[in-house]
Design an enzyme around this catalytic site. Sequence first.
Site, mmCIF file in Angstrom:
data_model
loop_
_atom_site.group_PDB
_atom_site.id
_atom_site.type_symbol
_atom_site.label_atom_id
_atom_site.label_comp_id
_atom_site.label_asym_id
_atom_site.label_seq_id
_atom_site.Cartn_x
_atom_site.Cartn_y
_atom_site.Cartn_z
ATOM 1 N N HIS A 25 0.782 -1.108 -0.066
ATOM 2 C CA HIS A 25 0.013 0.170 -0.007
ATOM 3 C C HIS A 25 0.994 1.399 0.077
ATOM 4 C CE1 HIS A 25 1.017 0.601 4.235
ATOM 5 N NE2 HIS A 25 0.220 -0.590 4.440
ATOM 6 N N HIS A 28 4.217 1.345 2.147
ATOM 7 C CA HIS A 28 5.165 0.447 1.634
ATOM 8 C C HIS A 28 5.949 1.414 0.451
ATOM 9 C CE1 HIS A 28 2.338 -2.827 3.160
ATOM 10 N NE2 HIS A 28 3.500 -2.554 4.202
ATOM 11 N N CYS A 133 1.052 -8.914 21.001
ATOM 12 C CA CYS A 133 0.278 -8.257 20.022
ATOM 13 C C CYS A 133 0.747 -9.068 18.630
ATOM 14 C CB CYS A 133 0.494 -6.806 19.942
ATOM 15 S SG CYS A 133 -0.082 -6.030 18.583
ATOM 16 N N CYS A 136 1.830 -6.303 16.064
ATOM 17 C CA CYS A 136 3.399 -6.131 16.303
ATOM 18 C C CYS A 136 4.335 -7.200 15.957
ATOM 19 C CB CYS A 136 3.418 -5.378 17.266
ATOM 20 S SG CYS A 136 2.775 -3.783 17.731
ATOM 21 N N CYS A 150 -3.147 -2.414 22.054
ATOM 22 C CA CYS A 150 -2.089 -2.089 21.416
ATOM 23 C C CYS A 150 -2.062 -0.632 20.710
ATOM 24 C CB CYS A 150 -1.590 -2.952 20.549
ATOM 25 S SG CYS A 150 -0.508 -2.220 19.283
ATOM 26 N N HIS A 153 -2.259 -0.811 16.752
ATOM 27 C CA HIS A 153 -3.234 -1.892 16.216
ATOM 28 C C HIS A 153 -4.660 -1.691 16.694
ATOM 29 C CE1 HIS A 153 0.846 -3.500 14.650
ATOM 30 N NE2 HIS A 153 0.173 -3.546 13.742
ATOM 31 N N LYS A 302 -6.387 7.295 9.835
ATOM 32 C CA LYS A 302 -5.511 6.193 9.681
ATOM 33 C C LYS A 302 -5.864 5.252 8.531
ATOM 34 C CE LYS A 302 -2.715 2.856 12.697
ATOM 35 N NZ LYS A 302 -2.591 2.246 13.814
ATOM 36 N N LYS A 305 -7.539 -1.359 6.519
ATOM 37 C CA LYS A 305 -8.467 -2.347 5.829
ATOM 38 C C LYS A 305 -9.865 -2.260 6.181
ATOM 39 C CE LYS A 305 -6.593 -6.490 3.562
ATOM 40 N NZ LYS A 305 -5.978 -7.875 3.916
HETATM 41 O O1 ME8 Z 1 7.031 -4.310 10.083
HETATM 42 N N1 ME8 Z 1 3.174 5.290 6.464
HETATM 43 O O2 ME8 Z 1 6.554 -4.909 7.980
HETATM 44 P P1 ME8 Z 1 5.278 -4.032 7.610
HETATM 45 C C1 ME8 Z 1 4.469 5.356 6.220
HETATM 46 N N2 ME8 Z 1 8.273 -7.254 8.463
HETATM 47 N N3 ME8 Z 1 4.936 3.856 6.136
HETATM 48 C C2 ME8 Z 1 4.132 3.002 6.470
HETATM 49 C C3 ME8 Z 1 2.807 2.996 6.700
HETATM 50 C C4 ME8 Z 1 2.404 4.248 6.807
HETATM 51 N N4 ME8 Z 1 0.998 4.460 7.196
HETATM 52 N N5 ME8 Z 1 2.338 1.602 6.533
HETATM 53 C C5 ME8 Z 1 3.472 1.054 6.520
HETATM 54 C C6 ME8 Z 1 7.216 -4.897 9.176
HETATM 55 N N6 ME8 Z 1 4.481 1.591 6.393
HETATM 56 C C7 ME8 Z 1 8.428 -5.892 9.339
HETATM 57 C C8 ME8 Z 1 9.796 -5.221 9.160
HETATM 58 S S1 ME8 Z 1 12.299 -5.158 8.831
HETATM 59 C C9 ME8 Z 1 13.607 -5.737 9.514
HETATM 60 C C10 ME8 Z 1 11.093 -6.008 9.503
HETATM 61 C C11 ME8 Z 1 5.902 1.085 5.729
HETATM 62 O O3 ME8 Z 1 4.879 -4.723 6.267
HETATM 63 C C12 ME8 Z 1 7.141 1.926 6.942
HETATM 64 O O4 ME8 Z 1 8.266 1.654 6.218
HETATM 65 O O5 ME8 Z 1 4.398 -4.062 8.664
HETATM 66 C C13 ME8 Z 1 6.966 0.730 7.971
HETATM 67 O O6 ME8 Z 1 8.024 0.790 8.763
HETATM 68 C C14 ME8 Z 1 6.923 -0.419 7.505
HETATM 69 O O7 ME8 Z 1 6.024 -0.284 6.139
HETATM 70 C C15 ME8 Z 1 6.324 -1.780 8.031
HETATM 71 O O8 ME8 Z 1 6.134 -2.630 7.128
#
Ligand code: ME8
Length: 521
Positions: A25, A28, A133, A136, A150, A153, A302, A305
């Site tokens: 999304h 990412h 959680c 997280c 949390c 979430h 926020k 989904k």
């Molecule tokens: O945490 N605004 O993966 P994840 C800005 N797998 N950036 C956002 C965002 C938002 N609303 N939502 C997500 C994980 N991101 C672990 C990481 S690393 C060793 C393991 C981005 O799929 C942002 O970079 O939940 C956030 O830190 C990351 O997606 C979390 O991705």
Amino acid sequence: MQTSQDGTGRFYITTPIYYMNALPHLGHAYTTVLCDVMARYHRLWGDDTYFLTGSDEHGEKIAQAALASGESPQAFVDRISLAFRETWTKLGISNDDFIRTTEPRHQAVVQRILQEIYDRGDIYFGSYGGQYCLGCERFLAERELVDGRCPDHGTEPAYIEEKNYFFRMSKYQDWLIAYLNEHPDAVQPEQYRGEVLSFLRSPLEDLCISRPKSRLTWGIPLPFDDNYVTYVWFDALINYISALGYPDGELYQRYWPAAYHVTAKDILKPHAIYWPTMLKAAGIPVYRGLRVHGYWGVDQAKMSKSRGNVVRPLDLSDKYGVDAFRYFLIREMTFGQDASFSEEAFVMRYNAELANDLGNLLNRTLHMIGRYCDGRIPSPGDEQTEERRTFIERVLSTPAQVRQAISDWNPQGAVLATLELVRAANLYLELRAPWTAYKRGDQAHVNATLYDVASALRWTAVLLYPVMPGKMTALWQALGQPGQPAWQDGRQWETLAPGAAIQRGEVLFPRQELVLQETAS
Ligand code: ME8
């Protein structure tokens, strides 16, 4: 001249490896585009750059998502991971590698590091009960909960108690505090560094690093106990070095000392607390920098989904163009702070800044060069007026401003400095009015003016190339320049060779109308 932030001319940048439980999304896309932009700036000025992204494929959350879609975990992550890679290709992401945590090259390094820390006595077997959680994928301390939920979430964590392996993270608390105090640049912006230091004022607990296979099989087995798999964070964080071929790989030797991790604030603790202590325990130097950005919301809410307001990056880039989308992300968010996405704001910025300020400047300049200069970049001449000197100074100071902004992790500032240059060029055209000079037969004035503005546009193509690689290559070529935008050090003015034939092609940034469609969530 040293060209990178670590003084070695090297720059290694990583995105988080995203959970493969759903499609990419806006959030990412932001982190990945941002890292791409940073990597491209560093490459532009000649740094030896390496850019890594990838996918986090183990753990309970993913096993559950696979079950819900009726696929095996492996088939499920294969599909989602491919969708991520396809998205990155479409968004012009120039990563050098893509690491998947299900790859043998990654699993081998995770097991090696686990064994290493176990042999050193910093992993022990014990029992623990706590609030877990799933969102997280970690235990939350009581003081992190808000009304029993949390804060990230909004869900109530589940109480879990079982026998597990623990990493003696508490042992490294004092070391970490001292390290962060001695290396103020390690975690930035300052507010996030402050958050970490304040969290470290209370005692740090040991980290549970395993899950019994009786409860979860979708993970990497512990090398010293086959009844357990590794906990997701202990697995995921190691991607940053497994992808470099730790410990003997040439890439590891070359890039690890120049490593910058970029994440949003949601995963600050794993990156600023778990990861450095894991590295310390394994005898590996800490990364150079963690850079933390804020959160994107949608129309002030926020993104989630359940609200049905998840923004899909490809919808926007298909509708408005990939470069416009990349531009908006970088231009809109101040690094470190939260931002709100709305399609109205996107279209407004697009029309005001890309279609009007930049697009019109290019159209007018090409049109006048076509009409007044036989379609060739004119010669600059030797006019030495004050207004001209001021403008040239302005153009020549912009590359240094952009470079400083990037070295300060302020990509928005880099874009705004270039946009200011474009606006100054529009004003310069108004002030110099080459159309009236042409009528009165003052060709020297016409030539000097159009040369100066074309030079400003040439620098614009270079300075915005990392943000909009496709469109800025088109701009560069419209000015009759061969190949793609290239950085040129030094303050010499005449980097734009007179005589080049301009190429008038399609309008660079056609105006957009806002058409909102109901999108299925
Ligand atoms: O945490 N605004 O993966 P994840 C800005 N797998 N950036 C956002 C965002 C938002 N609303 N939502 C997500 C994980 N991101 C672990 C990481 S690393 C060793 C393991 C981005 O799929 C942002 O970079 O939940 C956030 O830190 C990351 O997606 C979390 O991705």
